[in-house]
Design an enzyme around this catalytic site. Structure first.
Site, PDB file in Angstrom:
ATOM      1  N   GLU A   1      -5.557  -8.256  -0.578  1.00  0.00           N
ATOM      2  CA  GLU A   1      -6.138  -8.077   0.640  1.00  0.00           C
ATOM      3  C   GLU A   1      -7.497  -7.849   0.358  1.00  0.00           C
ATOM      4  OE1 GLU A   1      -4.907  -5.034   3.572  1.00  0.00           O
ATOM      5  OE2 GLU A   1      -2.860  -5.543   3.105  1.00  0.00           O
TER       6      GLU A   1
ATOM      7  N   GLU B   1       0.806  -1.242  -0.170  1.00  0.00           N
ATOM      8  CA  GLU B   1       0.000   0.048  -0.069  1.00  0.00           C
ATOM      9  C   GLU B   1       0.757   1.261   0.121  1.00  0.00           C
ATOM     10  OE1 GLU B   1      -3.166  -0.251   3.049  1.00  0.00           O
ATOM     11  OE2 GLU B   1      -4.081  -2.015   2.246  1.00  0.00           O
TER      12      GLU B   1
END
Length: 495
Positions: free
Chosen positions: A287, A168
């Site tokens: 995710e 991320e």
């Protein structure tokens, strides 16, 4: 629904049913690892948890993070445990004791019959630490890092084949957050160095943290432009929650996932065309899950503890229904989504929960995931579906029926997964053109519960039951789907 034997989407990559263990909350300490638990083995891993993970049939586990990754030094988790440093984890503001590191987790993965999807820190670290880690894990011997692995008790290489280039990195919350250009260049050069050490590895490039990031789209275009020829997959992350307490809106969130995947595929192919490349970049949805129940309770947790109870969502029946829709959506995109990781595996937004003094148990979302993971193996068939629809504020046509089928010719089996989003019984007609169904092995349904009903320790009431509400007439199967239900129909077929 019409199922054509000739209309195939793709072979399912088993890694589609991966999961995720991050050093946060009670995922590791008090989750998979608890030396003082009655079921713990000699290495300190809970065997009751291991048994449930095996039931989920998870082939790949992403490790060690997550936001934790971006401040982590992998060297802290090797060597004698008593000499390892306790460190501040700035991502979750906890203390990391480093009792579990690379060797311990690899041992757990081996015993659990899963592989590691290793992640390298591109937040506070970079090329050097990443290439050293690949050498430590995968090089045969005769060099500093590979010989150090041997000194630490692992003679043979770990042979880890799937690697994530950070986590991320588009997120301002991330330690070492970078612009798209900064990350793209770093990822490109890190990937080159890692593959010079081991050319057989596959690399996952960070995409956007979710589809509503202000940089979504531009981020993907930029980082792919830098690293396209060096990497193999682009990541997607997305979590869903019933924040509006609106069931119809909530069960339509899988359409948002579908749009997200379509958009990222289009971006990947645009860069492929721009570069005149012969290489196709596939996706790693590494995710995904439902996450919203624990938001308020997490705000009350004091910082700088070891393994506090973070993100411990307790899932209910409506969550299981949405999870089934999300799984079907991933299967619909099996031609491009090759890796997916349910985040996470134990205690932290997870299908498995533990009591540190008692047993481990199955959350409601355990069941649809386990059924698809175990029986959704083979070729995904592209069905023609006719269904009545309803409208939400962001989707004009949400089908009451969500369904997909997978044919496993080796097992002589056709498996149909279906969700009835409606609050009325549905007549589900399945016409199998070119597939001869000879019988029904199992018709399992998760239904009949209050939408807010949960599974808790000692009360596992939300679980599938068997149904005989079907009629088989040659290549036509007539099924009754109960209101608000997750369903799995396993059919024996003639090859």
């Amino acid at each position: 629904m019409i199922i054509e034997n000739v209309s195939r989407i793709s072979e399912v990559d088993p890694r589609l049913y991966g999961s995720f263990v991050e050093h946060m909350g009670r995922a590791v300490y008090g989750g998979i690892y608890q030396p003082n638990h009655p079921t713990a083995n000699e290495a300190g891993f809970r065997q009751d948890v291991m048994k449930l993970v095996k039931e989920l049939n998870v082939p790949l586990v992403r490790y060690p993070g997550g936001n934790f990754l971006s401040g982590y030094n992998w060297e802290d988790g090797i060597g004698p445990v008593e000499k390892r440093p306790k460190k501040l984890d700035l991502a979750w503001r906890t203390i990391e004791p480093n009792e579990v590191g690379l060797h311990e987790f690899a041992k757990w993965a081996e015993e659990t019959q899963t592989e590691i999807n290793m992640a390298v820190n591109l937040g506070t670290r970079g090329i050097d630490a990443a290439r050293n880690l690949v050498e430590y894990c995968n090089f045969e011997g005769g060099t500093y890092w590979s010989d150090l692995r041997k000194e630490n008790g692992q003679e043979k290489p770990f042979e880890i084949k799937t690697w994530c280039l950070g986590n991320e990195m588009d997120g301002p919350w991330q330690i070492g957050h970078k612009t798209a250009d900064e990350y793209g260049r770093l990822a490109e050069e890190t990937a080159k160095a890692m593959k010079l050490v081991d050319e057989s590895i596959e690399l996952v490039l960070c995409g956007s943290s979710h589809s509503h990031m202000p940089t979504f789209g531009d981020w993907e275009l930029t980082v792919l432009d830098h690293a396209y020829e060096q990497i193999d997959y682009l990541s997607l992350h997305q979590y869903y929650g019933n924040h509006k307490n609106d069931l119809k809106y909530y069960l339509a969130r899988s359409l948002d996932m579908d749009e997200f995947i379509n958009g990222v595929v289009a971006i990947c192919d645009a860069i492929k065309a721009k570069k005149h490349s012969k290489k196709t970049i596939n996706l790693s949805f590494d995710e995904w899950n439902i996450w919203y129940h624990s938001n308020e309770q997490d705000q009350k947790i004091k910082p700088w503890q070891i393994a506090p109870p973070l993100l411990e969502d307790v899932y209910n029946f409506e969550d299981a229904l949405l999870l089934g829709c999300l799984l079907i959506t991933l299967l619909k995109h099996a031609d491009r989504v090759k890796i997916a990781c349910l985040a996470q595996l134990v205690n932290v937004i997870a299908p498995i929960m533990t009591d540190e003094k008692g047993e481990a148990w199955k959350q409601t979302i355990f069941y649809p995931f386990a059924q698809v993971s175990n029986y959704g193996r083979g070729q995904v068939l592209r069905p023609i579906i006719e269904s009545e629809t309803y409208a939400t504020e962001d989707f004009e046509q949400v089908p009451y029926l969500e369904s997909i089928s997978v044919i496993n010719e080796e097992a002589s089996e056709l498996v149909i997964f279906a969700v009835n989003r409606g609050e009325e019984e549905m007549d589900f007609t399945i016409q199998t053109n070119g597939i001869d169904i000879t019988g029904i092995t199992e018709f399992s349904e998760l239904s009949g519960f209050d939408i807010k009903q949960e599974n808790t320790q000692g009360n596992q009431s939300v679980s599938p039951k068997q149904s005989n509400a079907y009629e088989l007439n040659g290549q036509q199967l007539l099924v009754k789907l109960t209101p608000l239900s997750w369903n799995m129909i396993r059919c024996t077929i003639k090859n």
